[in-house]
Design a protein around this motif. Structure first.
Motif, mmCIF file in Angstrom:
data_model
loop_
_atom_site.group_PDB
_atom_site.id
_atom_site.type_symbol
_atom_site.label_atom_id
_atom_site.label_comp_id
_atom_site.label_asym_id
_atom_site.label_seq_id
_atom_site.Cartn_x
_atom_site.Cartn_y
_atom_site.Cartn_z
ATOM 1 N N ALA A 111 0.973 -1.144 -0.118
ATOM 2 C CA ALA A 111 0.125 -0.159 -0.052
ATOM 3 C C ALA A 111 0.807 1.408 -0.100
ATOM 4 O O ALA A 111 0.319 2.341 -0.326
ATOM 5 C CB ALA A 111 -0.897 0.092 1.331
ATOM 6 N N ARG A 112 1.941 1.173 0.643
ATOM 7 C CA ARG A 112 2.983 2.210 0.473
ATOM 8 C C ARG A 112 3.478 2.455 -0.813
ATOM 9 O O ARG A 112 3.849 3.742 -1.035
ATOM 10 C CB ARG A 112 4.095 2.246 1.706
ATOM 11 C CG ARG A 112 3.549 2.327 3.017
ATOM 12 C CD ARG A 112 4.833 2.528 4.093
ATOM 13 N NE ARG A 112 5.564 1.172 4.115
ATOM 14 C CZ ARG A 112 5.170 0.192 5.056
ATOM 15 N NH1 ARG A 112 4.010 0.420 5.769
ATOM 16 N NH2 ARG A 112 5.730 -1.140 5.071
ATOM 17 N N VAL A 113 3.512 1.533 -1.559
ATOM 18 C CA VAL A 113 3.917 1.738 -3.129
ATOM 19 C C VAL A 113 2.860 2.336 -3.878
ATOM 20 O O VAL A 113 2.908 3.223 -4.486
ATOM 21 C CB VAL A 113 4.478 0.322 -3.641
ATOM 22 C CG1 VAL A 113 5.006 0.635 -5.295
ATOM 23 C CG2 VAL A 113 5.702 -0.148 -2.703
ATOM 24 N N ALA A 114 1.599 1.815 -3.677
ATOM 25 C CA ALA A 114 0.176 2.430 -4.419
ATOM 26 C C ALA A 114 -0.524 3.081 -3.728
ATOM 27 O O ALA A 114 -1.537 2.830 -3.073
ATOM 28 C CB ALA A 114 -0.329 1.199 -5.055
ATOM 29 N N VAL A 115 0.100 4.386 -3.355
ATOM 30 C CA VAL A 115 -0.601 5.362 -2.246
ATOM 31 C C VAL A 115 -2.067 5.837 -2.910
ATOM 32 O O VAL A 115 -2.738 6.400 -2.166
ATOM 33 C CB VAL A 115 0.432 6.435 -2.231
ATOM 34 C CG1 VAL A 115 1.523 5.991 -1.401
ATOM 35 C CG2 VAL A 115 0.676 7.295 -3.412
ATOM 36 N N HIS A 116 -2.283 5.704 -4.222
ATOM 37 C CA HIS A 116 -3.677 6.175 -4.638
ATOM 38 C C HIS A 116 -4.402 5.262 -4.149
ATOM 39 O O HIS A 116 -5.729 5.701 -4.434
ATOM 40 C CB HIS A 116 -3.333 6.654 -6.267
ATOM 41 C CG HIS A 116 -3.062 5.456 -7.018
ATOM 42 N ND1 HIS A 116 -1.679 4.721 -6.959
ATOM 43 C CD2 HIS A 116 -4.058 4.768 -7.730
ATOM 44 C CE1 HIS A 116 -2.085 3.701 -7.826
ATOM 45 N NE2 HIS A 116 -3.177 3.660 -8.352
ATOM 46 N N TYR A 117 -4.268 3.995 -3.842
ATOM 47 C CA TYR A 117 -5.566 3.313 -3.414
ATOM 48 C C TYR A 117 -5.752 3.521 -2.063
ATOM 49 O O TYR A 117 -4.955 3.702 -1.138
ATOM 50 C CB TYR A 117 -5.034 1.849 -3.558
ATOM 51 C CG TYR A 117 -4.987 1.286 -5.239
ATOM 52 C CD1 TYR A 117 -6.086 1.398 -5.973
ATOM 53 C CD2 TYR A 117 -3.744 0.890 -5.654
ATOM 54 C CE1 TYR A 117 -5.855 1.155 -7.348
ATOM 55 C CE2 TYR A 117 -3.773 0.467 -6.972
ATOM 56 C CZ TYR A 117 -4.713 0.623 -7.780
ATOM 57 O OH TYR A 117 -4.610 0.483 -9.047
ATOM 58 N N LYS A 118 -6.848 3.849 -1.772
ATOM 59 C CA LYS A 118 -7.421 3.686 -0.320
ATOM 60 C C LYS A 118 -7.104 2.721 0.761
ATOM 61 O O LYS A 118 -6.805 2.769 1.615
ATOM 62 C CB LYS A 118 -9.140 3.959 -0.298
ATOM 63 C CG LYS A 118 -9.382 5.319 -1.013
ATOM 64 C CD LYS A 118 -10.778 5.650 -0.655
ATOM 65 C CE LYS A 118 -11.161 5.818 0.765
ATOM 66 N NZ LYS A 118 -12.647 6.209 0.994
#
Length: 737
Positions: A97-104
């Protein structure tokens, strides 16, 4: 339109102002055409802006879907995710999630919908079995998309992306879910520089609002207007005007988003009407203000010029015309010295006023002469006792005298102008109308008589012609000849009665001459034979014949005397008690032998209880009445028989009604003579050629006796079938001794 405004519009001043205004209409029309063109261009621009914004959002969501597919498929195949235990999965998801920050959020879900782990905290007892993307992944899709209004309990509209996580055997162990906030995808909408009040709505296939920008929590989950929801359910894209849930009219553009497998989503962009047409409305306002100023300036200048050159001369001529109309024939316009058309009109008007003044003077003299002439004619007209009318051929009254009006209970003023046919009874109206038409067609006078309302009128119709010879009026003269007609009818009736009496007298004398001569000649002949032939055996026969002749003469004389007594009123009906058998039994004894002598049968049909019936009445005249009926029946019956029957048709304590019938099988009576057999001196046969003796008084005496006793006597007969005379009498029961 109010009366004052209508008068102003019809005036010359109003027409001049209208003409000036009419010349400015093209400018107003050009402004309106330009405004319509500008509005069309603004509508096209709004459509393009809305479509562009909707397309940007759609492309953004589409690109995000493609990126999410690649990311989730790689992540689901990663051994760290595929082989993690439930307790160790949360740190793994947090790292990704820290890599794909645009996902909630990133979530691992078991096949039963329970959450294994999530990158960010979730609310308790969350089950995602109903999530569209999770359901699609569990059904074997390698990548599934769904849209929901809640992020697994965290709030906000999200797009769900899901990919199955399989074990080494290929069995789905878990489902990896990524939530993308719709607001992330809608950021591009805020950068599109659309007018204020523009809305962005993300709606589901059922017409339910998933997300709205500007955000308004009260609209989330609500239904779109039914018209738009219907188009969404039908799978159509649309553009056009509509009313939003907030009551604002907008121009909407709706684009389809194929980001879900089973759920089709739509992006709807709406620009407010005021924002769409703001620039053209401002431009139209500027044009109208400028045009109004020009109109006021032109109208003011035109009015100032027209007042001196047109309005004032026109007003002077109008004042002159009004004065002439009011009766002031000395009024003049005073425009004779002015140049131009108004000067010519003024001179012509003044000359006309002079001519009118002369004409009115002559007309007043002619009116006085005509009045005197009409008064003389009216006096002569009303002096006539006949009804005189002057009519239009269709019946409309032009004039009438007092006699004609009084017959209808009206005054001449009330009937003038009315249609005379409306005051005539319906049964003579059509005939009168036809006579009017005949006078017009033939051009000849007509005379006829007419009866109505119990009066008789002699009517004369005379055509009245115009100068061209056309019949334009009808003069009607009517005289009441009722008294004369009554006198004529009385004289005619008296003449007919005298002739009838003379004929009856002649018939009676001829009948009596024949009836009396025959038995008298027989009686004299028998007496002569008795004197010349003294033989005892022949004297008895001669005496028998002489006795029969004397009896016949006696019956004739008795009939004549009885009828005379009935006619003079000397016959009195007595009331005394008697039994019906006292009347019927002697008649059977008397007439049975007479019938047997002619070879006829005689029967009496009356029950014992009827014969013993005690009544209150006149048995003598009842016996006399029945004798006449029985004499008549036996006389006119050659074969067969005669019957006397009696029956009680109604009996109560106060009244007893009897029906006594005498029936025969004789020659019968023809229908044309049936109504006359009860008249005196009436016989079917001629007096000098008849084969049945009699005076013709028997049935007349019988009916008169029946009437005197309060009853009735009727006959039913047919030639060759015999006759039945029915006597109906009512009696009072005799008091008990």
């Amino acid at each position: 339109m109010p009366k004052g405004w209508r008068h102003a519009a019809d005036s010359l001043h109003g027409m001049l102002m209208g003409l000036v205004a009419l010349t400015l209409l093209p400018m107003l029309a050009l402004s309106l055409i330009s405004h319509v063109r500008d509005r069309a261009q603004e509508r096209e621009a709004a459509l393009a802006d809305a479509a562009r914004a909707a397309s940007l959002v759609a492309r953004t969501l589409g690109q995000e879907t493609t990126n999410a597919r690649t990311f989730l498929e790689l992540l689901a195949a990663n051994p760290l995710v595929a082989g993690c235990e439930p307790a160790a999965c949360q740190p793994v998801l947090a790292d990704f999630a820290r890599v794909a920050v645009h996902y909630k959020n990133l979530i691992l879900v078991r096949p039963d919908g329970t959450v294994v782990a999530s990158a960010r905290p979730l609310s308790q007892d969350v089950n995602m079995a109903e999530d569209q993307a999770v359901a699609g992944a569990l059904q074997g899709q390698s990548f599934a998309v769904g849209v929901s209004t809640a992020d697994a309990g965290q709030g906000g509209a999200v797009v769900s992306y899901a990919a199955p996580v399989a074990d080494k055997g290929g069995r789905i162990r878990m489902v990896l879910v990524a939530h993308l906030s719709v607001s992330e995808a809608a950021k591009i909408f805020e950068e599109a520089a659309l007018p204020q009040g523009t809305t962005l709505v993300l709606a589901s296939q059922g017409g339910r609002i998933i997300y709205r920008l500007p955000e308004a929590p009260r609209y989330t989950g609500a239904k779109l207007p039914e018209e738009q929801a219907t188009m969404i359910r039908s799978g159509q894209e649309m553009s056009g005007w509509g009313i939003g849930l907030d009551g604002v009219e907008r121009y909407y553009v709706m684009k389809r988003l194929d980001i879900c497998r089973d759920e089709v989503c739509y992006v709807r962009v709406g620009i407010p009407r005021e924002a769409v047409y703001a620039e053209s409305a401002a431009k139209l306002t500027r044009h109208l203000i400028g045009l109004g100023c020009i109109v006021l300036l032109v109208l003011g200048l035109s009015r100032a010029w027209a007042r001196r050159r047109i309005l004032e001369p026109s007003a002077r001529m109008m004042d002159t015309v009004r004065a002439l109309h009011a009766g002031d024939y000395t009024a003049r316009s005073g425009l004779g010295g002015q140049k131009g058309e108004f000067g010519e009109l003024g001179r012509a008007l003044d000359h006309m006023a002079e001519a009118v003044e002369r004409h009115k003077t002559q007309q007043e003299e002619a009116r006085r002469a005509l009045f005197e002439s009409e008064e003389r004619l009216r006096a002569i007209f009303n002096a006539s006792s006949d009804g005189v009318l002057l009519l239009v051929p269709d019946g409309q009254v032009l004039a009438l005298n007092e006699s004609a009006a009084m017959r209808r209970g009206k005054t001449p003023e009330e009937l003038t102008g009315q249609n005379i046919l409306d005051f005539i009874p319906g049964h003579v109206r059509n005939g009168r109308r036809a006579r009017y038409e005949e006078v017009v067609q033939t051009g000849s006078p007509m005379r006829f008589e007419e009866e109505r309302e119990g009066r008789t009128y002699a009517i004369r119709l005379h055509p009245v012609r115009s100068e061209t010879g056309e019949i334009v009026q009808i003069a009607s003269f009517s005289r009441d000849i009722t008294e004369r007609k009554l006198s004529e009818r009385a004289l005619l009736s008296a003449k007919e009665e005298a002739e009838s009496a003379s004929q009856a007298k002649s018939a009676f004398l001829a009948n009596m001459s024949h009836e009396l001569r025959t038995p008298l000649n027989g009686l004299l002949g028998m007496l002569q034979l008795l004197r010349e032939n003294p033989a005892p055996q022949e004297q008895g026969e001669y005496l028998s014949w002489a006795t029969q002749s004397a009896q016949h003469i006696t019956r004739l004389v008795n009939d004549i005397l009885d009828y005379a007594a009935l006619g003079s009123g000397q016959t009195r009906i007595e009331m005394r008690p008697f039994r019906l058998g006292e009347v019927l039994m002697p008649l059977e004894v008397e007439y049975a032998p007479q019938a047997q002598m002619k070879g006829l049968s005689f029967t009496l049909a009356a029950g014992p209880e009827l014969l013993d019936l005690s009544l209150q009445g006149d048995p003598v005249h009842l016996t006399q009445l029945l004798r006449h009926l029985l004499d008549n029946a036996i006389k006119f019956t050659l074969r067969g028989g005669v019957s006397l029957s009696a029956q009680a048709t109604c009996q109560d304590e106060a009244t007893c009604t009897l029906r006594i019938s005498v029936a025969d099988t004789g020659i019968g009576i023809a229908p044309e003579f049936a109504a006359r057999v009860f008249e005196p001196f009436t016989q079917v046969e001629a007096p000098l050629t008849k084969s049945f003796a009699g005076t013709g008084l028997g049935l007349a005496i019988a009916r008169e006796l029946a009437r005197r006793m309060g009853g009735s006597l009727e006959v039913q007969s047919a030639p060759g079938l015999g006759s039945t005379f029915s006597l109906c009498l009512s009696f009072q029961p005799a008091p008990e001794a």
